[in-house]
Design an enzyme around this catalytic site. Structure first.
Site, PDB file in Angstrom:
ATOM      1  N   ARG A 104       0.778  -0.858  -0.006  1.00  0.00           N
ATOM      2  CA  ARG A 104      -0.345   0.058   0.360  1.00  0.00           C
ATOM      3  C   ARG A 104       1.189   1.591  -0.273  1.00  0.00           C
ATOM      4  NH1 ARG A 104      -2.282   3.105   4.163  1.00  0.00           N
ATOM      5  NH2 ARG A 104      -4.182   4.342   3.089  1.00  0.00           N
ATOM      6  N   HIS A 139       0.661   4.108  -2.678  1.00  0.00           N
ATOM      7  CA  HIS A 139       0.886   6.013  -2.386  1.00  0.00           C
ATOM      8  C   HIS A 139       1.280   6.715  -2.864  1.00  0.00           C
ATOM      9  CE1 HIS A 139      -3.339   5.554   0.701  1.00  0.00           C
ATOM     10  NE2 HIS A 139      -2.952   5.086  -0.625  1.00  0.00           N
ATOM     11  N   ASP A 140       2.670   6.083  -3.112  1.00  0.00           N
ATOM     12  CA  ASP A 140       3.996   6.867  -3.195  1.00  0.00           C
ATOM     13  C   ASP A 140       4.086   7.707  -4.199  1.00  0.00           C
ATOM     14  OD1 ASP A 140       6.246   8.433  -3.107  1.00  0.00           O
ATOM     15  OD2 ASP A 140       7.966   6.983  -3.408  1.00  0.00           O
ATOM     16  N   VAL A 189       1.111   9.244  -6.559  1.00  0.00           N
ATOM     17  CA  VAL A 189       0.757  11.089  -6.554  1.00  0.00           C
ATOM     18  C   VAL A 189       2.043  11.868  -6.642  1.00  0.00           C
ATOM     19  CG1 VAL A 189       0.838  12.915  -4.347  1.00  0.00           C
ATOM     20  CG2 VAL A 189      -0.433  10.442  -3.800  1.00  0.00           C
ATOM     21  N   SER A 202       8.119  10.966  -1.758  1.00  0.00           N
ATOM     22  CA  SER A 202       8.040  12.168  -1.658  1.00  0.00           C
ATOM     23  C   SER A 202       7.208  11.896  -0.506  1.00  0.00           C
ATOM     24  CB  SER A 202       7.313  12.574  -2.433  1.00  0.00           C
ATOM     25  OG  SER A 202       5.831  11.495  -2.855  1.00  0.00           O
ATOM     26  N   ASN A 238      -4.097   9.510   3.891  1.00  0.00           N
ATOM     27  CA  ASN A 238      -2.919   8.907   4.512  1.00  0.00           C
ATOM     28  C   ASN A 238      -2.733   8.936   5.213  1.00  0.00           C
ATOM     29  OD1 ASN A 238      -1.913   8.034   2.009  1.00  0.00           O
ATOM     30  ND2 ASN A 238      -0.458   9.984   2.052  1.00  0.00           N
ATOM     31  N   HIS A 272      -6.296  -5.297  -2.611  1.00  0.00           N
ATOM     32  CA  HIS A 272      -6.784  -5.486  -1.094  1.00  0.00           C
ATOM     33  C   HIS A 272      -6.928  -7.163  -1.414  1.00  0.00           C
ATOM     34  CE1 HIS A 272      -9.151  -1.634  -2.426  1.00  0.00           C
ATOM     35  NE2 HIS A 272      -8.175  -1.340  -1.816  1.00  0.00           N
ATOM     36  N   THR A 323      -7.388 -14.502   3.598  1.00  0.00           N
ATOM     37  CA  THR A 323      -6.448 -14.623   4.133  1.00  0.00           C
ATOM     38  C   THR A 323      -5.553 -12.938   3.780  1.00  0.00           C
ATOM     39  OG1 THR A 323      -6.797 -15.327   1.612  1.00  0.00           O
ATOM     40  CG2 THR A 323      -6.600 -17.246   2.769  1.00  0.00           C
TER      41      THR A 323
END
Length: 417
Positions: free
Chosen positions: A150, A154-155, A158, A164, A183, A282, A339
């Site tokens: 994740r 997310h890095d 953006v 960053s 975040n 996910h 799982t």
């Protein structure tokens, strides 16, 4: 006519002289450093053969091209596009020492100026340090792989994969990506990279970037969780800027529609089939109750659960999320599927059964644009881990900084200046 005696002597001397061949003349003049045209050609051919025999010893290391441009800014994954980030400053690099020998690497992929084995010469133990560190961490933190996958998303989402997301502050005093509503307290793994970076610095000072530390860790986490193992691409450099406003604009809520997500992934270079596979991230990890609480207790202010959810599933979620009034991010976590530590197709099997925590996920099954991929992933146990690994590599090469752009931070929480 009788020739004069001196002339006869001269003719006799000339007749005894052997006219040299062109090759003989070349050999004669070559000894003094002079070359005729065909002699130069022979010398050039010889030099080319010598260079080929030497291999890549005199080539620049892959991923370190001077002034290699960064890709154009594109809105990140899971969000609505915003303004491009402030321009990155170009760091002036000192000249390499005379005895510098660039790394010899085997390039099996070359996306965004990155290469496999980027640190084989400059920090040969880098990949092993990451793998050993993560293996040790998982013993006490089995959720770590999901957190790092994740974190990488997310890095990269953006502005690009440039670390960053790890900055605590920037010179302008603006809020950084960590301060984004997407975040904040829900971000896991960023603080753990500090320990990894310290180990990398001890081994090879200011060599391995924080951006590569994220990408390498996420790649290893994916393999540990069950994705098809592949050697990571390296060569990323670190950003000098980080803005929460960009994260707010480019990371979507759990209620994003398929149209919104499709537009975002298209700008990132992914089609809808690839989008569905990447949303399979996910398959690992958890979500806080507040991210889906309304679907369980008060869907669209009806005071009833989402009618799509099977009643037994609603009852299970109500037992896990018993108090709707719990403050945000202080309520329990719920596994995305049965799982939570395995990157498998259980997530897609649940989608087929309408058992999806997030509203954004629940819409994938019945939409004609995405439903076929959901069912394909659900029906084939080996396809998803392979496809996800391929597309995750593509994701982590998005809009990278390479060459002289950005910097290699000493610590991941701050820039070097």
């Amino acid at each position: 006519m009788k020739l004069p005696r001196p002339l006869l002597v001269a003719l006799l001397v000339l007749s005894l002289i052997v006219v040299p061949s062109k090759a003989d003349l070349d050999d004669f003049f070559n000894g003094f450093g002079f070359h005729f045209r065909h002699g130069r050609q022979q010398q050039q051919q010889q030099e080319q053969q010598e260079q080929q025999a030497q291999g890549n010893d005199n080539q620049d290391p892959p991923g370190a091209q001077v002034n290699e441009p960064r890709g154009s800014y594109i809105a990140g994954a899971y969000g609505i596009g915003g303004s491009p980030p402030p321009p990155q400053q170009t760091a002036v690099q000192p000249a390499e020492p005379a005895d510098f020998k660039p790394a010899q690497t085997v390039i099996t992929n070359n996306l965004g100026g990155l290469s496999v084995g980027f640190y084989d010469r400059s920090c040969p133990n880098a990949e092993k340090i990451v793998a050993d560190w993560l293996a040790e961490l998982i013993k006490t933190n089995p959720s770590a792989p999901a957190n790092f996958i994740r974190l990488a998303f997310h890095d990269c989402a953006v502005g690009g994969c440039d670390a960053s997301i790890l900055l605590d502050s920037i010179g302008q005093g603006d809020k950084v990506e960590k301060g984004s509503i997407f975040n904040g307290m829900s971000l896991k793994g960023a603080d753990l990279i500090d320990d990894l970076k310290m180990r990398l610095e001890e081994e090879c000072p200011q060599t391995v970037s924080c951006a590569d530390a994220i990408a390498f860790t996420a790649n290893e986490a994916m393999a540990i969780a069950g994705g098809v193992r592949q050697r990571p691409l390296g060569g990323r450099r670190d950003a000098l800027n980080s803005l929460a406003t960009l994260a707010d604009q480019n990371l979507a809520s759990p209620t994003a529609t398929i149209d919104q997500m499709s537009a975002i992934f298209k700008r990132l270079g992914f089609n809808q089939e690839e989008m569905v596979v990447l949303l399979g991230a996910h398959s690992v990890g958890t979500a806080h109750c507040d991210l889906f609480m309304d679907r369980v207790y008060n869907f669209r202010n009806t005071q009833k659960p989402d009618p799509v959810l099977p009643l037994p599933y609603v009852e299970d979620l109500r037992r896990l999320c018993a108090n709707p009034g719990t403050p945000q991010f202080r309520n329990p976590n719920v596994n995305f599927d049965e799982t939570p530590y395995a990157l498998d197709n259980r997530y897609f099997k649940n989608l087929v059964q309408n058992k999806a925590l997030l509203l954004s996920d629940s819409s994938l099954k019945d939409d004609p644009r995405t439903g076929p991929t959901v069912r394909q992933m659900a029906e084939n146990d080996t396809l998803f881990p392979k496809r996800f690994a391929e597309l995750f590599t593509k994701m982590t090469t998005f809009n990278v900084l390479t060459g002289l752009l950005g910097e290699v931070r000493k610590t991941c929480r701050s820039t070097n200046n």
